[in-house]
Design an enzyme around this catalytic site. Sequence first.
Site, PDB file in Angstrom:
ATOM      1  N   TYR A 433       0.815  -1.221   0.000  1.00  0.00           N
ATOM      2  CA  TYR A 433       0.000   0.000   0.000  1.00  0.00           C
ATOM      3  C   TYR A 433       0.852   1.276   0.000  1.00  0.00           C
ATOM      4  O   TYR A 433       2.053   1.216   0.215  1.00  0.00           O
ATOM      5  CB  TYR A 433      -1.077  -0.023   1.088  1.00  0.00           C
ATOM      6  CG  TYR A 433      -0.739  -0.103   2.554  1.00  0.00           C
ATOM      7  CD1 TYR A 433       0.516   0.093   3.065  1.00  0.00           C
ATOM      8  CD2 TYR A 433      -1.773  -0.371   3.458  1.00  0.00           C
ATOM      9  CE1 TYR A 433       0.749   0.035   4.432  1.00  0.00           C
ATOM     10  CE2 TYR A 433      -1.542  -0.433   4.831  1.00  0.00           C
ATOM     11  CZ  TYR A 433      -0.282  -0.226   5.301  1.00  0.00           C
ATOM     12  OH  TYR A 433      -0.050  -0.282   6.643  1.00  0.00           O
ATOM     13  N   GLU A 434       0.236   2.387  -0.303  1.00  0.00           N
ATOM     14  CA  GLU A 434       0.949   3.658  -0.528  1.00  0.00           C
ATOM     15  C   GLU A 434       1.983   3.537  -1.634  1.00  0.00           C
ATOM     16  O   GLU A 434       3.034   4.183  -1.591  1.00  0.00           O
ATOM     17  CB  GLU A 434       1.637   4.143   0.760  1.00  0.00           C
ATOM     18  CG  GLU A 434       0.720   4.504   1.878  1.00  0.00           C
ATOM     19  CD  GLU A 434      -0.191   5.674   1.530  1.00  0.00           C
ATOM     20  OE1 GLU A 434      -1.286   5.717   2.082  1.00  0.00           O
ATOM     21  OE2 GLU A 434       0.191   6.520   0.689  1.00  0.00           O
ATOM     22  N   GLY A 435       1.664   2.729  -2.632  1.00  0.00           N
ATOM     23  CA  GLY A 435       2.593   2.530  -3.753  1.00  0.00           C
ATOM     24  C   GLY A 435       3.452   1.304  -3.515  1.00  0.00           C
ATOM     25  O   GLY A 435       4.243   1.272  -2.581  1.00  0.00           O
TER      26      GLY A 435
END
Lengths: 591, 591
Positions: A433-435
């Site tokens: 998550y968050e890239g």
Amino acid sequence: MSEYQAPAKDMLFVIRDLAELSEINKLPGFEDATADLVEAVLEEAAQLAGEVIAPTNVLGDVQGTRVENGQVIVPREFTAVYRQFIEGGWGGIAQSAEIGGQGLPYLLGLAVEEMWQSANLSWSLCPLLSQGAARAIETHGTDALKSLVLEKMVAGEWTGTMNLTEPQAGSDLAAVRSQAVPDGDGYRVTGQKIFITWGDHDMTENVIHLVLARVSGAPEGVRGLSLFAVPKNQINGDGSVGEHNNVTVVSVEHKLGIHGSPTCVMAFEDARGYLIGELNKGLACMFTMMNHARLGVGLEGVAISERAYQLARDYAKERVQGRAPGHSGRVSIIHHPDVRRMLMSMKCQIEAMRSVAYVVGGHLDRAHHDPDDKRRAGQMARVDLLTPVVKGWCTETAQLLTSVGLQVHGGMGYVEETGAAQYFRDARITTIYEGTTSIQALDLVGRKILRDGGQACNELVSDIRETDKELAQSGDALSGIRSGLKEGCDALVTSVEWLLANHEADANIPGAVSFNLLMLMGTVVGGWQMARAALKASEYLASGAPDKDFYEAKIISACFYAEQIMPLAGAYQRAVESGSATTMSLSEDQF
Amino acid sequence: MSEYQAPAKDMLFVIRDLAELSEINKLPGFEDATADLVEAVLEEAAQLAGEVIAPTNVLGDVQGTRVENGQVIVPREFTAVYRQFIEGGWGGIAQSAEIGGQGLPYLLGLAVEEMWQSANLSWSLCPLLSQGAARAIETHGTDALKSLVLEKMVAGEWTGTMNLTEPQAGSDLAAVRSQAVPDGDGYRVTGQKIFITWGDHDMTENVIHLVLARVSGAPEGVRGLSLFAVPKNQINGDGSVGEHNNVTVVSVEHKLGIHGSPTCVMAFEDARGYLIGELNKGLACMFTMMNHARLGVGLEGVAISERAYQLARDYAKERVQGRAPGHSGRVSIIHHPDVRRMLMSMKCQIEAMRSVAYVVGGHLDRAHHDPDDKRRAGQMARVDLLTPVVKGWCTETAQLLTSVGLQVHGGMGYVEETGAAQYFRDARITTIYEGTTSIQALDLVGRKILRDGGQACNELVSDIRETDKELAQSGDALSGIRSGLKEGCDALVTSVEWLLANHEADANIPGAVSFNLLMLMGTVVGGWQMARAALKASEYLASGAPDKDFYEAKIISACFYAEQIMPLAGAYQRAVESGSATTMSLSEDQF
């Protein structure tokens, strides 16, 4: 099992001696942030994390969250902890005083955030996202929006989320389809979002969603995305909570880990929204939030590894099994060399990761608060360069370390009740998550190295070479650390030069080498901070400072890193230099 | 999601061209084992694995097992699959024909075992352990015991287990406390055992437990352990199943993965047991079983990685996201260089692990069946050297590869319904049971390298050097593979020489360097087999053989291994040469 003792001593050391608190302390607004204050804050936070938050970790994993009558229900204990957390003012610790925060350095905020994350990763995601959302609104929101929501968000009375992903738009935000239609002085937002962390819950009476959507007629791709604040419940003119805003939680995901964190499918239907920043500049606004969030997620890698380490270390000291060289009778397994190898590998990499994350946090404070434009820009260049490294490298390393933590327990590690498995499962989200790591690696190679022709990277390298000089002057005791650092730094320089020389000839090269270059940079920068730590520790020891055991251990930890971790740099370099040809050779059918 | 297609083509290639089926085919008893027969068996097994066993994998994970009225209940579908499996004669495929098996080479048995493991790891553990138990009884049991149980076990009508671990005796079997008391022509066994895989179930009417226990007056430590066959239900003189034998399942563990495999706490109370082998030689008898079981668990690392790879590869071909160099419009993610890197890294390491495991399987056939004493001993030395490597390296690598498989899915990978998370959780047991990686590494360094002064290792190295010569003669096309192999082999030689030269000076060295040496040897031997594979593939291509795509892909796979995996050898070497000083420096309190 749920015991957690925040490593406040190491945190203070890193803040003070590596992230250079004394420099931050000179910046306007941070004059109060002395080492004594930092120490006092860390102590108070450690108590909250260890005694209040940590005991809720297992029950969050076991109970999970559920949707009932269109509302996510989280474990009741989470709400009690959350009340205590916001009553202590922790929600806004690093937010500016003007909007109701404590106005302390971001650096200190990182350290206490690490504690919440170690104590209960699932729970900690709620304040992490809320702070990020508040920061985006503070930076880009209209005064009207700010006066409507900001104080409550900073105080933690309302929480915040990031609504980016849609089923067809994950890493590829250009594919976002959610729509926003102008309506009076605001907008009406319609669409479905997935993977929304803490998208709904019953801890506060409102949730402010930051939603990426398109206004009709907007350009295609990411240049047509705008950002909206969409409250779960409408907000009356007097700031009180009004009617439901047609923001519905559809379901929560059944996940491998972070069971206590509701990952929601959200439906928006003509929901009232407030534009944040300019029309079609939504992605830039979101990035304000995302850079902080990426550092925060990188820090999760540190935090979950630390918790896993503590459990493994305590087990290794207790569990008696077999005989070891130089000891009579059966021994606790910490005496077995290979168990020590596992613990040392956890310890030194956790310390390295913590140092890098906090040092970047310190740069961020200076990037925002230094009065000098040029110095601010220089600090920001370093933050930009290392943010994907903190996110990517710390979380990838956390996969290995939480796995090692489980391994130390032998068969007991595989039994859920032991607790090691939860850390292993929880950690697994952090590279996603968050890239994802792929996205971080592309960011590093494309935006942070190729775009400036390697300049920010060169500046990093020359700082590393400065440390090399200091090591040279410090005598033989640290020579192993010095040679390890030199070797790693050479590998980094060679790899970046190779990339700069070759990327134009083959468009696949940046992507193909990006992961290995990211891991290489993380490994080297981690070793650099450990070398700096060893230099500082040597100084303290030479001056007869107290905490001799701590400083000696720090030097040993840096040695272990130089001996057993830094040699990976050469392997990453070789992988980088192999380029893209082999990687890209197979046809789809040949896989 | 539950689709699984056995990689029969690669299996046949490895069996035929790397494990040298034609040599095994010459051994007495194996004359029928031609490449055609092998191909036919693989095809039949692939069908059973893909169409019958694989569809039960998810339900085993979701339903798990439970204890009801003193009986473990497994998913009903497992029993149906098991009936079909034993009716096809698969249980005894590599057992000798005299005791009712199919009499096929162990090598072929490994390949079909990989299929069962890929299809449903939890379920596959039951036949794996049964075969091991039958093997121990065949080798060490009395004729009376054999005639009582062996035929039924080989046919799969009864299953078998290994009962070693007790709460205080995990890796340290010297601490076993279970007791056996002589009673007539048999024994009465009393004690508690934990972590007993498939310790009880409702698929067959009896379970034969192999139990390590002490007869009173036996020496302390492992030299006082004897091995007993203890049936769940007593066996009447006519071979029929009689009364309950006071063997009780106390509970099943709540585990991270392999939910479909009941991990039992077992209680034995004056249970009737039959001595296997000599009194106080129980450990040696158990090792007969354990060496096969260790190869089998190493193979699990291959199998679960293969299943994870297939899922990730299929997702990468389907999932459309973003744009890639050289393609217009949005692409499936397999076109992104970093996704390819992940898939290539899975593919090449799976092929390398499979090759090493099968090649050792081929040596085992020759170690048992070659008519020449000296050749048998030579083959056995290679098996002994590489068994801990197959177990340790393949399972450690499986941790990385199942994690990469999950990563390819992005956020979907973290959602349990996708299936990638199950493989990641299931794989996590493999570095633990049948001897943790620490135990394998100590076995490699202590018993397999230091005990013979490095001789078996030298013989391995000279075989690797032979391949180097072949590569030199094959021209430039394989030069990258050659230089990778040479570099890896040099690192192995240097590390082993370092160990031999230094271990006497410091008793902690073997333990401290063992893990890195094991991983080094695995990496190099894997690269060696990939180099051999590339040589064979080149020959096929030069001769215009069909399956051009397969052979070309094999060479690319070997190149990728040489470029991106083999460079780790240098890092492992450096870690080995750092010895034990730093690892052993800290006091307990400094951790």
